[in-house]
Structure formats: C-alpha cells, structure tokens
Design an enzyme around this catalytic site. Structure first.
Site, PDB file in Angstrom:
ATOM      1  N   LYS A  33       0.799  -1.308   0.010  1.00 17.61           N
ATOM      2  CA  LYS A  33      -0.121   0.153  -0.029  1.00 17.61           C
ATOM      3  C   LYS A  33       0.843   1.094  -0.122  1.00 17.61           C
ATOM      4  CE  LYS A  33      -4.214  -2.144   2.009  1.00 17.61           C
ATOM      5  NZ  LYS A  33      -3.699  -3.526   1.815  1.00 17.61           N
TER       6      LYS A  33
HETATM    7  C1  LIG Z   1      -4.168  -4.683   1.121  1.00 23.29           C
HETATM    8  C2  LIG Z   1      -3.409  -5.767   0.969  1.00 23.29           C
HETATM    9  C3  LIG Z   1      -3.417  -6.901   0.046  1.00 23.29           C
HETATM   10  C4  LIG Z   1      -4.979  -6.868  -0.732  1.00 23.29           C
HETATM   11  O1  LIG Z   1      -4.867  -5.959  -1.717  1.00 23.29           O
HETATM   12  P1  LIG Z   1      -6.073  -5.583  -2.501  1.00 23.29           P
HETATM   13  O2  LIG Z   1      -5.831  -4.337  -3.412  1.00 23.29           O
HETATM   14  O3  LIG Z   1      -7.107  -4.775  -1.476  1.00 23.29           O
HETATM   15  O4  LIG Z   1      -6.906  -6.694  -3.097  1.00 23.29           O
HETATM   16  C5  LIG Z   1      -2.626  -7.952  -0.111  1.00 23.29           C
HETATM   17  N1  LIG Z   1      -1.686  -8.108   0.993  1.00 23.29           N
HETATM   18  C6  LIG Z   1      -1.259  -7.130   1.708  1.00 23.29           C
HETATM   19  C7  LIG Z   1      -0.069  -7.254   2.641  1.00 23.29           C
HETATM   20  C8  LIG Z   1      -1.983  -6.001   1.899  1.00 23.29           C
HETATM   21  O5  LIG Z   1      -1.709  -4.743   2.714  1.00 23.29           O
END
Ligand SMILES: *Cc1c(COP(=O)(O)O)cnc(C)c1O
Length: 493
Positions: free
Chosen positions: A115
C-alpha cells in the site's frame, strides 16, 4: 478531448481527474471510473517506456488518465513520491527469481507493505488537485485503520505541505508491531489516536464524524477540507497500474523475457484494487495472458470467478493473512462497470447491500474465465507454502505472498499453462514475523522478539523501518472513547 470520470452507479455527473481524487466517492455511492477510451500502447511505445526510471514511467502512465494541462503537476507528484522525497530504493520494485517464478517485491516503502506505493503518491496528487481546482482549504485526512493502511497513510502524508492526517486505531485489535509502527510516527502534521474498542468501533466513530454537520461547519470555518485516504479513491488505483508495466520491463531488461512475450500475474487479493490495476494495464497494451486471483479462506472471489455468483453471506475468517480478510471486495464494482454489463452495476450493488449476493451473466462469466483464474489457500496450506518457499526456493514469503505462491503453483500444476509468471509480493515477511517464524520453526516467541529471531533463522535482512521499531520513542499516546471523536477533531481543526 477532456478526460472525465463517471460513477459506476450511473449518475450523469462527470468530473475531471483532480475533482475525482478530491471527492473520493461519487454522490450516488459509486466509484469513479474513466469515461474515455484508455490509451493503448503499441510495441514501439512499450519499447520506449521500457527504459524509463520508475518515477518517469509513473508520470507517463498516470498522465494518460488526466487532461494535458495536468501532466506537469502529475509528473512533479511522481518525482516527489518515487525519487526526491522517496522512502523507496532506486529500483522501487525489485524482482527476485524464486524457483521458476519472478517475484515483484512491492514492499520496499516506508511501512514494508504494497500500500506504500499508492499512499506515497496520493498525498502529492491531492495537493496538486487542490491547486488545480483552486481549492484554498487544507486537506485533513481522517482514517480508521485495522493496522496496515493507517501506517502507510501516516507515512505518505507525513510533512506533505497543505495536508494533515489523523489516524484512529482500535486499542483492541492491532498487532504489537502495527501499534508500535503507528505510535512512533514522526511528522508535524500527523496525529494518531487510539479508540477504546475493536476495529468496528473505530470505523463507526470515523463514519459518524464524516456525517456530522457541526463538524463539517467547524472545518469549513477553519479553512479545512475533510477527506479520507480510502482504497476506493481513484488516486490510489492509478499508481498501482505502474508497477505492472515496471515489473514486466524490469524482467525484459534482465533478459528474462522478450518484449511482447505474454506473462501471467498472480495477485494476493482482498479489495481487488491491486488486481484491477493489472487488468487496466492489460487494456493499455501490457501483454498479459491471465491474472491469477489468490484468496485465503475468505474465498468470495474464488467462488465468484468459478461460478459467477458473488455471495458475501458466509462466515468471516480471521487469518494469518489479515489484509485479505475481506468479504466485500469494493473494486469488483469497477471491474463490472468497466469490463462487464455496465448498466447492471447499480442494481447488482444494491442487491449485494440488501441481500448479500448477486450473479453475473453467462456471457460475462465467459469473458472473465478467459482472463482470470481464482483459487484459495487454507491456514495449513499457507504454512506449507512458507515452509516450501524457504526450504526449497530459499526465499522467505510473508503469509499474503504465500497465498499467491500456493495458488500460482496449483494453477501451473492443473492448467499446464507454461506462460512465465510474475507473483506480486505484497508485504515483507518481517511485518508478519511471528506467523512466518511459526511456519518454519518450532520456536515459541513473543511478537517483540520475532523480527530478530526471523532474521537469525533465515539470514534475510531486516528492513530498516522495522529494525529498531521497539526502541523508538512513543510519540502518540492519546486514547479516547468512541463518542469523544467529534469534540476531539473539532479541537484539532
Ligand atoms: C491490502 C493488502 C492486500 C490486498 O490488496 P487489495 O488491493 O485490497 O486486493 C494484500 N496483501 C497485503 C499485504 C495488503 O496490505
């Protein structure tokens, strides 16, 4: 031609990119999607893009989603996020070879999770958008977090001029590492507050704050514009398109692929934003054969792609891949609107809200079946993947990436598809050191000690943002009750 955005739910309002970023969610409850044909890169253009450094590639690709007079502002935001004020290494997204899989490590930002890539850019896109729309107020971000998003947002907004951020986390319900990451955040414009209760309590408090008229008036009076850094913002989706291209080009430059070769991408999925960004990259000309959508036992997406029914009426599982513990994947709404029967989206979302399920047509199912393979991994399988990754491939997987690894191996075995595969790694294993350590050893340790012990066990390097996390001074120790949130924010603005 002006590039305008429309809502997935069919309202007639059209906004430009900057307006859509500032607004976040459309008034009819829908998400913003492009109302213009996407740019399509041909071979020669891909060839030119393939040599660009990350921030220039980001400026080019994200620039395609705004009007021409936004390009300079977008390029400046990308330069800050990925180069001059960057927490990332030069490469931003390094590629590792793990067995026969290319792993794109998306976790080299400030909080060691993927993120960071979008949340480092969003604050700069927001300040540019304020300027572009001649909005003179300051942005104040309010966010409730169950752990990961809050810290990534704090780091993204920290010391960005024209912005402030307050993150509310539940005092019951974040891990020791997550809490420590948040309460040690530095920056003159950041605030972190614990709310007594669980994540639902914190989330509800923030929702009530956004809906409160007296708070809106107080904010207006002080020249403050309340907003959220929510994952449904178009400004979080666009930055994610870039690393699909970048990873592919990176492998081409290293000789692992010829430009134009098809690849499969495997994506550990929750809200489906990550995967959707890849689908958009494919529409723009990136040669992708299939997307492999990986879930944990909250396997709504697996069932959706396998049988055409999205059904959230099921038990919620708390897993060791918590960022994927999601039953309503909000970006599926964009998938349906952009690649399915557009006009049915509003009704489907209403049915999902009212009855907890909806189904797509056979024709849509067929289109999606050629583009996606979906699978899931149980707790035991996640453990086995971490162990196999470590013992056989000498690579330490975090639990989310391990889910992708397992589903990708299943796909390769059952489909016979030999297309080269790129697995998106969404978090550093050190962020989830306790569970990773439990999968590869019999040590019984405290969360605080797990990071160091995982390093000793694997020899993998501890990422700098986590190395001394428990030695850093606590800078934020406020705890409030849920019903104190509105007076608290009023005092701050
Ligand atoms: C947010 C997140 C995901 C999921 O991603 P999406 O875009 O919500 O599908 C997977 N792995 C980690 C470590 C995350 O922080």
């Amino acid at each position: 031609m002006q590039k305008l955005y429309k809502s997935t739910r069919g309202s007639r309002v059209r906004l430009n990119l900057c307006e859509a970023i500032l607004k976040g969610l459309a008034d009819d409850g829908g998400l913003f999607v492009p109302d213009f044909p996407l740019t399509h890169y041909e071979f020669e253009q891909l060839n030119q893009l393939s040599v660009l450094p990350y921030h220039e590639l980001a400026a080019k690709i994200i620039g395609e989603f705004g009007d021409d007079d936004m390009r300079e502002g977008i390029a400046d935001a990308c330069l800050k996020a990925y180069k001059t004020q960057s927490h990332f290494p030069e490469e931003v997204v390094p590629i590792r070879q793990v067995g026969d899989i290319h792993v794109a490590e998306l976790f080299h930002g400030a909080t060691c999770a993927f993120k960071d890539i979008a949340l480092s850019l969003l604050p700069h896109l927001m300040t540019f958008s304020l300027r572009y729309t001649r909005e003179e107020r300051e942005v104040m971000i309010l966010t409730a977090t169950s752990g990961d998003t809050g810290k990534a947002a704090l780091e993204g907004f920290s010391d960005v001029p024209g912005t402030r951020i307050t993150v509310f986390y539940p005092d019951q319900g974040v891990s020791a590492v997550q809490k420590q990451q948040m309460v040690t955040t530095t920056g003159n414009n950041v605030d972190v507050v614990a709310i007594r209760g669980n994540f639902d309590d914190a989330q509800r408090a923030v929702k009530e704050a956004f809906a409160d008229q007296s708070l809106q008036q107080a904010a207006d009076a002080s020249g403050v514009f309340l907003s959220s850094a929510n994952s449904i913002n178009i400004g979080r989706l666009l930055p994610q398109i870039v690393y699909y291209f970048y990873s592919y080009f990176n492998i081409v430059r290293a000789g692992g692929l010829n430009l134009g070769d098809e690849v499969n991408f495997c994506i550990p999925s929750g809200n489906f934003g990550n995967c959707l960004a890849g689908v958009i990259a494919r529409s723009m000309g990136l040669p992708v054969h299939r997307f492999i959508v990986a879930s944990n036992t909250n396997n709504v997406l697996t069932d959706f792609f396998q049988n055409g029914t999205y059904d959230a009426r099921r038990e919620f599982h708390t897993t060791i891949a918590p960022a994927m513990d999601i039953l309503v994947s909000s970006n599926v709404e964009r998938l349906l609107s952009m690649y399915g029967d557009t006009n049915a989206t509003a009704e489907r979302m209403k049915q999902l809200a009212d009855e907890g399920h909806y189904s797509i047509s056979a024709a849509e199912q067929e289109v999606f079946a050629s583009l996606f393979f979906a699978g899931f991994q149980s707790r035991r399988q996640i453990d086995e993947c971490i162990e196999q990754g470590f013992c056989k491939d000498h690579y330490v997987l975090d639990p989310h990436t391990a889910v992708g690894y397992g589903v990708l191996k299943d796909y390769q075995r059952t489909s016979g598809d030999t297309t080269s595969s790129i697995l998106l790694s969404t978090a550093s294993p050190f962020k989830f050191a306790l569970d990773v350590l439990a999968s590869i050893s019999t040590l019984n340790v405290e969360e605080k000690d797990a990071i160091l012990l995982l390093h000793r066990k694997t020899n993998a390097e501890v990422p700098a943002p986590l190395a001394d996390i428990f030695e850093r001074p606590v800078l934020h120790s406020t705890v409030i009750e849920r019903n104190e949130i509105i007076p608290y924010i009023k005092e701050k603005i």
